[in-house]
Design an enzyme around this catalytic site. Structure first.
Site: not given
Length: 725
Positions: A123, A185, A264, A309, A397, A634, A674
């Site tokens: 950010r 979290a 959260n 949350d 958010n 996944c 991955m």
């Protein structure tokens, strides 16, 4: 990085910077991702106006060489534009011409991808003392020479690398330290913020959000001893408690405090995290810290005993408001939980709190005590499923809002939506560096369709919920809203395309509000009314907040473009990423600029290839076990959609099937992002997941062949379900 530059050819439209008087908001420079010290995302510049904004066009653009989420707002200091990108990359450009000056790419341990719930985003950067500070995804702070991009120092700010800690936030300079939070979290972390010496990178202090297990001895700080009284002594200390402060860190030069919004709880349900209940300080809290020592000065908990949350990590705005006839230094904060708070930033005193969306977890905020009036009958899912408003995606958010002092309006993206939430019975063993939230979330737009996938008794229980009819009547919407901070009243609202269409906002002294859309539009509105004045189609999703600066007497507007963030595998069909891909770009505009080059359309979706035959010992039980393992480990990254920015595992090629164990267990594709899972999954687990995916690929192929024969599109809608169930 492969910059693609296109200099504007048209002449500058001349106009004044505005009337004389004290400057409010950022000026020619935009010195931090929020613009000014208050992070108001407001600019005092006024060269671009409602009268001439029709001439706005592209000055230059730069391809960033990545295809993930872009959430950073650039910084401009003395003619140089600095910005960050995927996983902590950093870039510097000549702000007027777009000439690249340097680019930096950290060496990132991609195993951290296992604990980044919400994409490999970053950010922003901080700039001070000739250095650019950027945090990598795996938790290293880099101090780069602002002129060359060379590493001056690097410092590891992760406390315990055996846990799920990661970093996606922007650093914040506070005096002679740089402060950074961390994320994770939902995994197994104990949240904290860290302060590093600006000149050396050495650890100066660390402040923890939640206490540690009292059996381990005294807490690190007196405020944690006080917090311990708000937790069950037998809490799930093995999971860590959560509280990760992944964003929302503001240094307030007026008070000298660092304000931090915390995350959260983990696991989500209070009944599992702290069985005896309690406020669970300092989850979902704004705290003021002394930047010299890390000592807590005050705190205000927005969501005591967080059960949903409801992070408080959403961006803060520091400003002055006249309240009850007095000028007050305030922080305006609208966290996930659906309320907008105005606090005195010297003392933490609550001055105002008003709901800005539907909220059924609480009936309101008690003005005297500052505590929410909880509504457990509708929102406590300990004993069964509940539909809770707002959703865990939050009323607000990470998308930065702006405060325009001329109109007194707070302008930002607001999501009025709920979700069905439920969990499995009993306590679960802690899972290292893996999801420990133990909750399934189904957003209200999908609830009706999802009932057919749930066990019949649970589906019937959902239909009986008071909030179910509300969810059917109004499942949710996202809007750009202009809100009065002291009343929570919406002055105007503009619908966006869907609940995932949210972005950051810029306002200017000339009365402009500027934001993007995930369909690729850059939208310019009149701040007072919300009227659209200009739209520019870029062909790339825009979620990050635009900013503006002056260089060579010209006002520019810059914004990062690229789809990603929370729910990033689920690319909405209205997104430009769905039709044209997700080539990450930095776009810079000026009056008299050119048209934006639009990426080509993606090729048509092809029918899923034929999967290999199942192994001889695969049974229906094996496939069912593989499905459970897939959703537990996944699904948060793999949406299994044809336009997802992560691989659609229903379309695996023969070579991928052959190497499935090596990819999942041995890290054959770690370099591509991955991670390996051999510390969580056994070979038998990997084989069960593979069996489930082979079965799914076969069903997908049959379904798509039938659609193809009938002339129907192959990419039908799918449920958005985030699950650890």
């Amino acid at each position: 990085m492969r910059p693609l530059l296109s200099l504007a050819l048209a002449a500058l439209a001349a106009c004044s910077l505005g009337a004389a008087g004290p400057q409010v908001g950022a000026g020619a420079n935009w010195t931090n991702p929020g613009g000014d010290a208050g992070k108001t995302h407001h600019s005092a510049l006024a060269q671009i106006t409602p009268a001439n904004v029709g001439a706005l066009g592209l000055a230059w653009q730069a391809e960033l060489g990545t295809m993930r989420g872009q959430e950073a707002t650039p910084v401009v200091v003395d003619g140089v534009l600095y910005t960050s990108g995927v996983a902590g990359r950093a870039y510097a450009f000549d702000a007027a011409s777009g000439r690249p000056l340097w680019a930096f790419e950290p060496e990132v341990d991609m195993q951290v991808n296992r604990t980044t719930c919400c994409d490999m985003v970053n950010r922003g950067v901080a700039v001070a003392r000739g250095k650019v500070f950027v945090a990598s995804l795996d938790g290293w702070m880099y101090a780069l020479d602002a002129k060359t991009g060379a590493v001056v120092w690097k410092s590891d700010f992760i406390e315990n690398r055996r846990k799920g800690d990661n970093s996606t936030g922007a650093p914040e300079v506070a005096g002679d330290v740089v402060v950074i939070g961390m994320g994770g979290a939902e995994y197994d972390v104990r949240g904290y913020v860290t302060a590093l010496d600006l000149d050396t990178g050495k650890l100066r202090w660390r402040w923890h959000v939640v206490p540690h297990d009292p059996k381990l001895g005294p807490q690190e700080r007196p405020e944690l001893e006080a917090a311990l009284k708000t937790w069950d002594p037998n809490s799930r200390w093995d999971i860590g408690g959560g509280g990760a402060p992944w964003d929302a860190i503001n240094y307030d030069p007026e008070t000298g405090y660092v304000l931090v919004g915390t995350g959260n709880g983990g696991p989500y349900a209070t009944s599992k995290r702290s069985p005896a209940g309690g406020d669970n300080l300092y989850l979902g809290t704004l705290v003021a810290l002394d930047p010299k020592t890390g000592r807590m000065v005050w705190h205000y908990q927005e969501t005591p005993g967080d059960n949903w949350d409801f992070t408080s990590t959403q961006p803060m705005i520091l400003t002055h408001l006249t309240i009850d006839g007095k000028d007050r230094s305030v922080v305006i904060h609208a966290p996930k939980n659906g309320f907008m708070y105005v606090l005195d930033r010297r003392t933490g005193e609550l001055l105002r709190a008003n709901a800005i969306v539907r909220t059924n977890w609480a009936k309101g905020i008690d003005a005297k005590t500052g505590r929410p009036l909880l509504n457990p009958a509708e929102a406590d899912y300990t004993d069964g499923p509940k539909i809770v408003f707002p959703a865990t995606t939050g009323a607000r958010n990470w998308h930065p809002a702006s405060y325009d002092p001329a109109t007194g309006l707070y302008v930002g993206a607001v999501l009025d939506m709920g979700n069905l939430i439920f969990m499995t019975p009993g306590q679960k063993p802690a899972r290292a560096r893996a999801l420990n939230n133990d909750a399934a979330l189904i957003f209200t737009p999908d609830v009706k369709a999802a009932l057919d996938t749930l066990p019949a008794p649970m589906a019937e229980a959902v239909r009986r919920l008071p909030a179910y009819q509300e969810a059917l009547r109004d499942p949710g919407k996202a809007q750009i809203r202009a809100i009065e901070p002291l009343t929570g009243k919406t002055v105007w609202a503009a619908d966006t395309l869907g609940w995932q269409d949210r972005g950051g906002v810029l306002t200017t002294a000339s009365g402009l509000t500027i934001h993007g859309g995930v369909d690729g539009r850059l939208v310019v509105r009149e701040t007072a009314t919300g009227k659209v004045l200009k739209e520019i189609q870029t062909g790339t999703p825009i979620m990050a907040a635009p900013m503006t600066f002056m260089a060579g007497g010209v006002q520019y507007i810059a914004v990062a473009a690229g789809w990603g963030g929370g729910g990033y595998p689920f690319v909405p069909r209205y997104s430009a990423a769905y039709t044209r891909g997700n080539m990450n770009r930095l776009l810079v505009f000026r009056l008299g600029g050119e048209a934006v080059p639009i990426p080509d359309l993606l090729p048509p979706i092809e029918v899923a290839p034929e999967p290999p035959a199942q192994a001889a010992d695969v049974t229906a039980e094996t496939i069912a076990r593989g499905q459970g393992l897939f959703f537990n480990n996944c699904a948060i990254c793999h949406a299994n959609q044809p336009r997802s920015i992560t691989p659609d595992l229903r379309r695996m090629q023969p070579g991928t099937h052959e190497l499935f164990r090596q990819i999942v267990l041995e890290g054959a594709l770690v370099a591509g992002g991955m991670p390996r899972w051999n510390d969580v999954l056994t070979p038998g687990d990997a084989d069960a997941i593979h069996a489930y995916l082979i079965d799914l690929q076969g069903k997908t192929r049959a379904d798509e062949l039938a659609k193809q024969k009938a002339g129907k599109p192959l990419d039908g809608p799918s449920l958005t379900i985030l699950s650890n169930y």
